[in-house]
Scaffold this motif. Structure first.
Motif, PDB file in Angstrom:
ATOM      1  N   TRP A   1       0.823  -1.212   0.000  1.00 42.98           N
ATOM      2  CA  TRP A   1       0.000   0.000   0.000  1.00 42.98           C
ATOM      3  C   TRP A   1       0.854   1.258   0.000  1.00 42.98           C
ATOM      4  CZ3 TRP A   1       0.087   3.663   3.832  1.00 42.98           C
ATOM      5  CH2 TRP A   1       0.587   3.291   5.088  1.00 42.98           C
ATOM      6  N   GLN A   2       2.051   1.203   0.593  1.00 42.06           N
ATOM      7  CA  GLN A   2       2.932   2.359   0.558  1.00 42.06           C
ATOM      8  C   GLN A   2       3.394   2.654  -0.869  1.00 42.06           C
ATOM      9  OE1 GLN A   2       3.039  -0.119   2.791  1.00 42.06           O
ATOM     10  NE2 GLN A   2       3.942   0.506   4.739  1.00 42.06           N
ATOM     11  N   ALA A   3       3.689   1.607  -1.637  1.00 40.91           N
ATOM     12  CA  ALA A   3       4.090   1.790  -3.025  1.00 40.91           C
ATOM     13  C   ALA A   3       2.949   2.392  -3.850  1.00 40.91           C
ATOM     14  CB  ALA A   3       4.530   0.454  -3.627  1.00 40.91           C
ATOM     15  N   TRP A   4       1.723   1.979  -3.552  1.00 40.59           N
ATOM     16  CA  TRP A   4       0.550   2.535  -4.244  1.00 40.59           C
ATOM     17  C   TRP A   4       0.427   4.032  -3.967  1.00 40.59           C
ATOM     18  CZ3 TRP A   4      -2.562   2.172  -8.067  1.00 40.59           C
ATOM     19  CH2 TRP A   4      -3.861   2.678  -8.039  1.00 40.59           C
ATOM     20  N   PHE A   5       0.557   4.417  -2.719  1.00 41.96           N
ATOM     21  CA  PHE A   5       0.456   5.829  -2.376  1.00 41.96           C
ATOM     22  C   PHE A   5       1.600   6.633  -2.983  1.00 41.96           C
ATOM     23  CE2 PHE A   5      -2.308   5.714   1.727  1.00 41.96           C
ATOM     24  CZ  PHE A   5      -3.256   4.963   1.060  1.00 41.96           C
ATOM     25  N   ASP A   6       2.786   6.076  -2.975  1.00 44.75           N
ATOM     26  CA  ASP A   6       3.926   6.767  -3.572  1.00 44.75           C
ATOM     27  C   ASP A   6       3.707   6.997  -5.068  1.00 44.75           C
ATOM     28  OD1 ASP A   6       5.152   6.729  -1.121  1.00 44.75           O
ATOM     29  OD2 ASP A   6       6.542   5.102  -1.600  1.00 44.75           O
ATOM     30  N   ALA A   7       3.163   5.995  -5.756  1.00 43.22           N
ATOM     31  CA  ALA A   7       2.906   6.130  -7.185  1.00 43.22           C
ATOM     32  C   ALA A   7       1.915   7.253  -7.460  1.00 43.22           C
ATOM     33  CB  ALA A   7       2.382   4.808  -7.742  1.00 43.22           C
ATOM     34  N   ILE A   8       0.876   7.338  -6.632  1.00 43.83           N
ATOM     35  CA  ILE A   8      -0.114   8.402  -6.809  1.00 43.83           C
ATOM     36  C   ILE A   8       0.495   9.759  -6.504  1.00 43.83           C
ATOM     37  CG2 ILE A   8      -2.316   9.314  -5.956  1.00 43.83           C
ATOM     38  CD1 ILE A   8      -3.096   6.363  -5.374  1.00 43.83           C
ATOM     39  N   SER A   9       1.289   9.838  -5.436  1.00 40.12           N
ATOM     40  CA  SER A   9       1.904  11.110  -5.067  1.00 40.12           C
ATOM     41  C   SER A   9       2.870  11.600  -6.138  1.00 40.12           C
ATOM     42  CB  SER A   9       2.646  10.962  -3.728  1.00 40.12           C
ATOM     43  OG  SER A   9       1.755  10.698  -2.679  1.00 40.12           O
ATOM     44  N   LEU A  10       3.605  10.678  -6.743  1.00 38.90           N
ATOM     45  CA  LEU A  10       4.617  11.063  -7.725  1.00 38.90           C
ATOM     46  C   LEU A  10       4.043  11.311  -9.111  1.00 38.90           C
ATOM     47  CD1 LEU A  10       7.454   8.583  -6.696  1.00 38.90           C
ATOM     48  CD2 LEU A  10       7.528  11.077  -6.512  1.00 38.90           C
ATOM     49  N   TYR A  11       3.028  10.554  -9.499  1.00 42.59           N
ATOM     50  CA  TYR A  11       2.568  10.592 -10.885  1.00 42.59           C
ATOM     51  C   TYR A  11       1.092  10.947 -11.046  1.00 42.59           C
ATOM     52  CZ  TYR A  11       7.054   8.504 -11.973  1.00 42.59           C
ATOM     53  OH  TYR A  11       8.406   8.285 -12.091  1.00 42.59           O
ATOM     54  N   GLY A  12       0.388  11.185  -9.952  1.00 42.29           N
ATOM     55  CA  GLY A  12      -1.002  11.617 -10.050  1.00 42.29           C
ATOM     56  C   GLY A  12      -1.113  13.044 -10.536  1.00 42.29           C
ATOM     57  N   ASP A  13      -2.339  13.480 -10.769  1.00 41.02           N
ATOM     58  CA  ASP A  13      -2.557  14.827 -11.297  1.00 41.02           C
ATOM     59  C   ASP A  13      -2.648  15.890 -10.216  1.00 41.02           C
ATOM     60  OD1 ASP A  13      -5.020  14.457 -10.130  1.00 41.02           O
ATOM     61  OD2 ASP A  13      -6.182  14.718 -11.988  1.00 41.02           O
ATOM     62  N   GLY A  14      -2.409  15.525  -8.972  1.00 39.62           N
ATOM     63  CA  GLY A  14      -2.450  16.467  -7.865  1.00 39.62           C
ATOM     64  C   GLY A  14      -3.743  16.451  -7.090  1.00 39.62           C
ATOM     65  N   SER A  15      -4.803  15.950  -7.704  1.00 41.12           N
ATOM     66  CA  SER A  15      -6.092  15.884  -7.022  1.00 41.12           C
ATOM     67  C   SER A  15      -6.434  14.465  -6.578  1.00 41.12           C
ATOM     68  CB  SER A  15      -7.208  16.405  -7.928  1.00 41.12           C
ATOM     69  OG  SER A  15      -7.401  15.543  -9.040  1.00 41.12           O
ATOM     70  N   GLU A  16      -5.736  13.485  -7.099  1.00 43.53           N
ATOM     71  CA  GLU A  16      -6.043  12.084  -6.804  1.00 43.53           C
ATOM     72  C   GLU A  16      -5.546  11.704  -5.415  1.00 43.53           C
ATOM     73  OE1 GLU A  16      -5.615   9.774 -10.909  1.00 43.53           O
ATOM     74  OE2 GLU A  16      -3.915  11.054 -10.449  1.00 43.53           O
ATOM     75  N   ARG A  17      -6.328  10.904  -4.731  1.00 43.28           N
ATOM     76  CA  ARG A  17      -5.965  10.438  -3.401  1.00 43.28           C
ATOM     77  C   ARG A  17      -6.259   8.946  -3.301  1.00 43.28           C
ATOM     78  NH1 ARG A  17      -4.034  14.672  -3.860  1.00 43.28           N
ATOM     79  NH2 ARG A  17      -4.140  16.495  -2.483  1.00 43.28           N
ATOM     80  N   GLY A  18      -5.284   8.214  -2.838  1.00 38.94           N
ATOM     81  CA  GLY A  18      -5.427   6.774  -2.727  1.00 38.94           C
ATOM     82  C   GLY A  18      -5.993   6.341  -1.394  1.00 38.94           C
ATOM     83  N   ALA A  19      -6.411   5.088  -1.335  1.00 44.97           N
ATOM     84  CA  ALA A  19      -6.866   4.458  -0.095  1.00 44.97           C
ATOM     85  C   ALA A  19      -6.575   2.970  -0.194  1.00 44.97           C
ATOM     86  CB  ALA A  19      -8.353   4.703   0.138  1.00 44.97           C
ATOM     87  N   ALA A  20      -6.407   2.344   0.954  1.00 41.37           N
ATOM     88  CA  ALA A  20      -6.131   0.906   0.975  1.00 41.37           C
ATOM     89  C   ALA A  20      -6.747   0.300   2.221  1.00 41.37           C
ATOM     90  CB  ALA A  20      -4.633   0.644   0.947  1.00 41.37           C
ATOM     91  N   VAL A  21      -7.529  -0.760   2.041  1.00 45.28           N
ATOM     92  CA  VAL A  21      -8.099  -1.502   3.162  1.00 45.28           C
ATOM     93  C   VAL A  21      -7.356  -2.817   3.308  1.00 45.28           C
ATOM     94  CG1 VAL A  21     -10.394  -0.469   3.147  1.00 45.28           C
ATOM     95  CG2 VAL A  21      -9.904  -2.378   1.632  1.00 45.28           C
ATOM     96  N   MET A  22      -7.230  -3.267   4.550  1.00 45.54           N
ATOM     97  CA  MET A  22      -6.403  -4.452   4.784  1.00 45.54           C
ATOM     98  C   MET A  22      -6.751  -5.105   6.112  1.00 45.54           C
ATOM     99  SD  MET A  22      -3.044  -2.152   5.544  1.00 45.54           S
ATOM    100  CE  MET A  22      -3.646  -1.054   4.241  1.00 45.54           C
TER     101      MET A  22
ATOM    102  N   HIS B   1     -13.226 -13.100   8.961  1.00 47.42           N
ATOM    103  CA  HIS B   1     -12.892 -11.985   9.847  1.00 47.42           C
ATOM    104  C   HIS B   1     -13.662 -10.719   9.466  1.00 47.42           C
ATOM    105  CE1 HIS B   1     -10.502  -9.163   7.377  1.00 47.42           C
ATOM    106  NE2 HIS B   1     -10.184 -10.238   6.666  1.00 47.42           N
ATOM    107  N   THR B   2     -13.817  -9.827  10.420  1.00 41.59           N
ATOM    108  CA  THR B   2     -14.422  -8.508  10.169  1.00 41.59           C
ATOM    109  C   THR B   2     -13.506  -7.393  10.661  1.00 41.59           C
ATOM    110  OG1 THR B   2     -15.606  -8.570  12.289  1.00 41.59           O
ATOM    111  CG2 THR B   2     -16.767  -9.407  10.338  1.00 41.59           C
ATOM    112  N   TRP B   3     -12.249  -7.713  10.863  1.00 36.88           N
ATOM    113  CA  TRP B   3     -11.281  -6.755  11.402  1.00 36.88           C
ATOM    114  C   TRP B   3     -10.525  -6.120  10.245  1.00 36.88           C
ATOM    115  CZ3 TRP B   3      -6.148  -8.184  14.242  1.00 36.88           C
ATOM    116  CH2 TRP B   3      -5.638  -7.045  14.883  1.00 36.88           C
ATOM    117  N   LEU B   4     -10.767  -4.860   9.976  1.00 38.47           N
ATOM    118  CA  LEU B   4     -10.130  -4.156   8.870  1.00 38.47           C
ATOM    119  C   LEU B   4      -9.489  -2.860   9.349  1.00 38.47           C
ATOM    120  CD1 LEU B   4     -12.450  -4.273   5.729  1.00 38.47           C
ATOM    121  CD2 LEU B   4     -10.383  -5.585   6.175  1.00 38.47           C
ATOM    122  N   LYS B   5      -8.486  -2.465   8.626  1.00 35.87           N
ATOM    123  CA  LYS B   5      -7.840  -1.173   8.817  1.00 35.87           C
ATOM    124  C   LYS B   5      -7.800  -0.460   7.474  1.00 35.87           C
ATOM    125  CE  LYS B   5      -3.656   0.982  10.646  1.00 35.87           C
ATOM    126  NZ  LYS B   5      -2.424   0.733  11.441  1.00 35.87           N
ATOM    127  N   ILE B   6      -7.844   0.874   7.508  1.00 34.25           N
ATOM    128  CA  ILE B   6      -7.729   1.644   6.274  1.00 34.25           C
ATOM    129  C   ILE B   6      -6.659   2.711   6.435  1.00 34.25           C
ATOM    130  CG2 ILE B   6      -9.587   3.253   6.935  1.00 34.25           C
ATOM    131  CD1 ILE B   6     -10.304   3.369   3.899  1.00 34.25           C
TER     132      ILE B   6
END
Length: 240
Positions: A190-211, A231-236
């Motif tokens: 999920w950190q790599a996903w956020f980094d990709a959005i931060s580096l190459y997104g258009d500035g308005s895009e925001r990521g999220a990840a559930v796990m 299970h019903t235990w999730l983090k975002i």
């Protein structure tokens, strides 16, 4: 405080952990030959979804590359999405929904078939590169139950990454290419996903990840033991 539902935020490359985890789990290491990757193109006609899917899976010796169809995520997921260790979808989306060609798939009920949801068979990671598909607490307080309800798709999958905002098609190709290269190199998912959005997104895009919380630190090379299917235990984690 309900320990089943944890919330966290990340802004660009900086972290703010709101609730500390106290649970750990054994790590499972898999060699490259054990990994299966699949790419699923959400539309043949509505924008270029083919290239960003290709830019991700081309980092691997991938096993599937298909036009996305509802059965791949629902009634036959054990042969498609849930057969893969890592699945990558690009197409249209809305909260807890993805569009496969002309048909919308409701992820809150996609686990109602005999194949159940994702992860009871094999899947570790699924990325849904689609607008608004992973709602955060900023959009809706009940961000979790749609994933883990009796017919939801969290049946053992470790992490699902996506966007809590709209996604820009013009940036999709660079985001997916960079994300794929980071995953291949062993970065935390999920950190790599956020980094990709931060580096190459258009500035308005925001990521999220559930796990599943003990899977928070998973990479594609080393990941935790599979979560229990019920299970019903999730983090975002989400960008803001």
């Amino acid at each position: 405080m309900d320990k089943k539902h944890l919330v966290a935020r990340r802004k660009k490359l900086f972290f703010c952990l709101l609730l500390l985890l106290f649970t750990s789990s054994p790590l499972r290491t898999a060699s490259a030959v054990d990994h299966w990757e699949g790419g699923y193109v959400g539309s043949k006609t509505e924008g270029d979804a083919t290239t960003p899917v290709w830019n991700f899976i081309n980092n691997f010796s991938y096993d599937q590359y298909y036009w996305a169809e509802p059965f791949q995520f629902t009634s036959s997921n054990n042969e498609r999405v849930d057969k893969m260790d890592f699945s990558y979808f690009v197409g249209h989306g809305s909260p807890w929904q993805i569009k496969c060609q002309s048909t919308w798939v409701d992820l809150t009920t996609a686990g109602s078939t005999t194949h159940k949801g994702w992860g009871d068979y094999n899947a570790e990671f699924v990325t849904l590169h689609a607008c608004n598909v992973v709602a955060s607490p900023l959009e809706v307080a009940d961000w979790y139950s749609a994933w883990t309800g009796g017919t939801g798709v969290f049946d053992g999958v470790h992490q699902v990454c996506g966007f809590r905002t709209t996604a820009s098609m013009s940036c999709d190709q660079d985001i997916s290419a960079y994300f794929g290269s980071r995953i291949k190199s062993g970065a935390a998912v999920w950190q790599a996903w956020f980094d990709a959005i931060s580096l190459y997104g258009d500035g308005s895009e925001r990521g999220a990840a559930v796990m599943y919380p003990p899977c928070e630190g998973d990479s594609y090379a080393t990941f935790s033991a599979d979560p229990p299917a019920t299970h019903t235990w999730l983090k975002i984690w989400y960008q803001y």
